[in-house]
Motif scaffolding. Sequence first.
Motif, PDB file in Angstrom:
ATOM      1  N   ALA A  40      -9.396 -18.556  -7.180  1.00 29.15           N
ATOM      2  CA  ALA A  40      -9.806 -17.143  -7.085  1.00 29.15           C
ATOM      3  C   ALA A  40      -9.161 -16.473  -5.869  1.00 29.15           C
ATOM      4  N   ALA A  41      -9.091 -17.202  -4.749  1.00 30.91           N
ATOM      5  CA  ALA A  41      -8.476 -16.631  -3.546  1.00 30.91           C
ATOM      6  C   ALA A  41      -6.979 -16.399  -3.766  1.00 30.91           C
ATOM      7  N   ASN A  42      -6.333 -17.343  -4.427  1.00 32.14           N
ATOM      8  CA  ASN A  42      -4.902 -17.182  -4.719  1.00 32.14           C
ATOM      9  C   ASN A  42      -4.675 -15.938  -5.583  1.00 32.14           C
ATOM     10  N   ILE A  43      -5.537 -15.752  -6.563  1.00 35.82           N
ATOM     11  CA  ILE A  43      -5.378 -14.609  -7.476  1.00 35.82           C
ATOM     12  C   ILE A  43      -5.591 -13.293  -6.713  1.00 35.82           C
ATOM     13  N   ASP A  44      -6.591 -13.254  -5.859  1.00 33.89           N
ATOM     14  CA  ASP A  44      -6.812 -12.044  -5.036  1.00 33.89           C
ATOM     15  C   ASP A  44      -5.571 -11.720  -4.215  1.00 33.89           C
ATOM     16  N   HIS A  45      -5.012 -12.755  -3.611  1.00 33.97           N
ATOM     17  CA  HIS A  45      -3.833 -12.551  -2.768  1.00 33.97           C
ATOM     18  C   HIS A  45      -2.641 -12.038  -3.588  1.00 33.97           C
ATOM     19  N   ILE A  46      -2.448 -12.613  -4.774  1.00 32.00           N
ATOM     20  CA  ILE A  46      -1.349 -12.154  -5.636  1.00 32.00           C
ATOM     21  C   ILE A  46      -1.576 -10.699  -6.045  1.00 32.00           C
ATOM     22  N   ARG A  47      -2.816 -10.348  -6.356  1.00 32.47           N
ATOM     23  CA  ARG A  47      -3.091  -8.957  -6.752  1.00 32.47           C
ATOM     24  C   ARG A  47      -2.754  -7.985  -5.623  1.00 32.47           C
ATOM     25  N   GLU A  48      -3.025  -8.397  -4.388  1.00 32.05           N
ATOM     26  CA  GLU A  48      -2.644  -7.537  -3.248  1.00 32.05           C
ATOM     27  C   GLU A  48      -1.128  -7.389  -3.153  1.00 32.05           C
ATOM     28  N   ARG A  49      -0.437  -8.496  -3.368  1.00 37.45           N
ATOM     29  CA  ARG A  49       1.039  -8.441  -3.312  1.00 37.45           C
ATOM     30  C   ARG A  49       1.600  -7.594  -4.455  1.00 37.45           C
ATOM     31  N   ILE A  50       0.974  -7.674  -5.641  1.00 35.87           N
ATOM     32  CA  ILE A  50       1.401  -6.833  -6.770  1.00 35.87           C
ATOM     33  C   ILE A  50       1.221  -5.358  -6.403  1.00 35.87           C
ATOM     34  N   ALA A  51       0.068  -5.041  -5.819  1.00 32.92           N
ATOM     35  CA  ALA A  51      -0.228  -3.644  -5.481  1.00 32.92           C
ATOM     36  C   ALA A  51       0.788  -3.115  -4.464  1.00 32.92           C
ATOM     37  N   ARG A  52       1.118  -3.931  -3.473  1.00 28.51           N
ATOM     38  CA  ARG A  52       2.086  -3.494  -2.450  1.00 28.51           C
ATOM     39  C   ARG A  52       3.478  -3.309  -3.045  1.00 28.51           C
ATOM     40  N   ALA A  53       3.900  -4.248  -3.894  1.00 30.93           N
ATOM     41  CA  ALA A  53       5.230  -4.134  -4.514  1.00 30.93           C
ATOM     42  C   ALA A  53       5.286  -2.898  -5.415  1.00 30.93           C
ATOM     43  N   ALA A  54       4.196  -2.642  -6.138  1.00 32.61           N
ATOM     44  CA  ALA A  54       4.153  -1.466  -7.020  1.00 32.61           C
ATOM     45  C   ALA A  54       4.272  -0.194  -6.185  1.00 32.61           C
ATOM     46  N   ARG A  55       3.551  -0.154  -5.074  1.00 31.85           N
ATOM     47  CA  ARG A  55       3.596   1.022  -4.194  1.00 31.85           C
ATOM     48  C   ARG A  55       5.012   1.265  -3.672  1.00 31.85           C
ATOM     49  N   ARG A  56       5.645   0.189  -3.220  1.00 31.34           N
ATOM     50  CA  ARG A  56       7.032   0.308  -2.729  1.00 31.34           C
ATOM     51  C   ARG A  56       7.941   0.918  -3.783  1.00 31.34           C
ATOM     52  N   ALA A  57       7.684   0.553  -5.058  1.00 33.54           N
ATOM     53  CA  ALA A  57       8.570   0.998  -6.140  1.00 33.54           C
ATOM     54  C   ALA A  57       8.107   2.317  -6.754  1.00 33.54           C
ATOM     55  N   GLY A  58       7.006   2.888  -6.221  1.00 33.27           N
ATOM     56  CA  GLY A  58       6.483   4.127  -6.801  1.00 33.27           C
ATOM     57  C   GLY A  58       5.943   3.931  -8.201  1.00 33.27           C
ATOM     58  N   ARG A  59       5.416   2.730  -8.471  1.00 35.91           N
ATOM     59  CA  ARG A  59       4.863   2.448  -9.799  1.00 35.91           C
ATOM     60  C   ARG A  59       3.353   2.333  -9.721  1.00 35.91           C
ATOM     61  N   LYS A  60       2.696   2.505 -10.886  1.00 34.95           N
ATOM     62  CA  LYS A  60       1.252   2.286 -10.961  1.00 34.95           C
ATOM     63  C   LYS A  60       0.984   0.788 -11.084  1.00 34.95           C
ATOM     64  N   GLU A  61       0.020   0.325 -10.314  1.00 35.72           N
ATOM     65  CA  GLU A  61      -0.350  -1.093 -10.346  1.00 35.72           C
ATOM     66  C   GLU A  61      -0.733  -1.529 -11.769  1.00 35.72           C
ATOM     67  N   GLU A  62      -1.384  -0.617 -12.510  1.00 34.95           N
ATOM     68  CA  GLU A  62      -1.857  -0.956 -13.864  1.00 34.95           C
ATOM     69  C   GLU A  62      -0.701  -1.158 -14.841  1.00 34.95           C
ATOM     70  N   SER A  63       0.507  -0.765 -14.449  1.00 38.59           N
ATOM     71  CA  SER A  63       1.633  -0.945 -15.371  1.00 38.59           C
ATOM     72  C   SER A  63       2.191  -2.368 -15.301  1.00 38.59           C
ATOM     73  N   ILE A  64       1.583  -3.211 -14.453  1.00 35.54           N
ATOM     74  CA  ILE A  64       2.058  -4.598 -14.307  1.00 35.54           C
ATOM     75  C   ILE A  64       0.925  -5.541 -14.688  1.00 35.54           C
ATOM     76  N   ARG A  65       1.188  -6.421 -15.640  1.00 37.30           N
ATOM     77  CA  ARG A  65       0.164  -7.387 -16.042  1.00 37.30           C
ATOM     78  C   ARG A  65       0.505  -8.761 -15.487  1.00 37.30           C
ATOM     79  N   LEU A  66      -0.518  -9.400 -14.928  1.00 38.37           N
ATOM     80  CA  LEU A  66      -0.356 -10.726 -14.336  1.00 38.37           C
ATOM     81  C   LEU A  66      -0.709 -11.796 -15.365  1.00 38.37           C
ATOM     82  N   MET A  67       0.289 -12.584 -15.741  1.00 40.00           N
ATOM     83  CA  MET A  67       0.045 -13.746 -16.590  1.00 40.00           C
ATOM     84  C   MET A  67      -0.081 -14.980 -15.708  1.00 40.00           C
ATOM     85  N   ALA A  68      -1.109 -15.801 -15.953  1.00 40.91           N
ATOM     86  CA  ALA A  68      -1.229 -17.083 -15.261  1.00 40.91           C
ATOM     87  C   ALA A  68      -0.571 -18.154 -16.122  1.00 40.91           C
TER      88      ALA A  68
END
Length: 232
Positions: free
Chosen positions: A6-34
């Motif tokens: 669960a902690a790993n997933i939280d951390h990845i979600r934060e990294r997804i959000a930051r990368a999306a922000r850098r690219a001017g994209r919406k976080e919801e446009s990226i789906r995380l597959m495990a």
Amino acid sequence: MADPIAANIDHIRERIARAARRAGRKEESIRLMAVSKTVEPARVRQAVEAGIRIFGENYVQEAREKIPALGPGIEWHMIGHLQTNKVKYVVPLFDWIHSVDRIELAGELDRRAGKLGRTLNILIEVNVGGEASKSGAPPQDVPALIRDAALLPHLRIRGLMTMPPYSENPEDARPYFVSLVKLRDAIRALAIDNVSMDELSMGMTDDFEVAIEEGATIIRVGRAIFGRRPAR
Ligand SMILES: *Cc1c(COP(=O)(O)O)cnc(C)c1O
């Protein structure tokens, strides 16, 4: 003890959000597959409890045991190389197939899906690096493959998937992601019926942030969630 998955997933979600922000994209446009290959059902369940709904598997025999054990409410994606003679096992288990790289495989998926009254979501796997050891269609063959596969009534062609050549440095993957985007744009411009080209499955543990910056809509993350896998 805190659940590391669960902690790993939280951390990845934060990294997804930051990368999306850098690219001017919406976080919801990226789906995380495990990616849960080699991971036993109890640990997959922990990821489900942490909010993951999309899982990727590579090996047919493993998937045949694991998927029924986990029950409903999960979207399963086949991401591994697929032999035509294994299609009959795969079609009842998976919603998406990311590894379609030849028309014979597409034809068999369509035939088996039709028998079960299902429609499968399909991504065409592209060998952007031109590596002899990797599966995936050569980029120049992809438009013809898609034109042919688009005629199959039980397949819905949703986009492209790739796995760039291995490198220590995630920046080395960027040009391959860029070329997948260009290929996607070229195929979109052909406006083929039954082909949507909205999905780009690219980016794994070591390079998913670069993939998001370049337009990934599905990232496939294994080790950063579940830890290192045993050698196979
Ligand atoms: C194993 C695998 C992944 C996940 O790789 P990690 O490096 O563990 O994130 C993603 N995509 C494919 C096709 C794989 O086989």
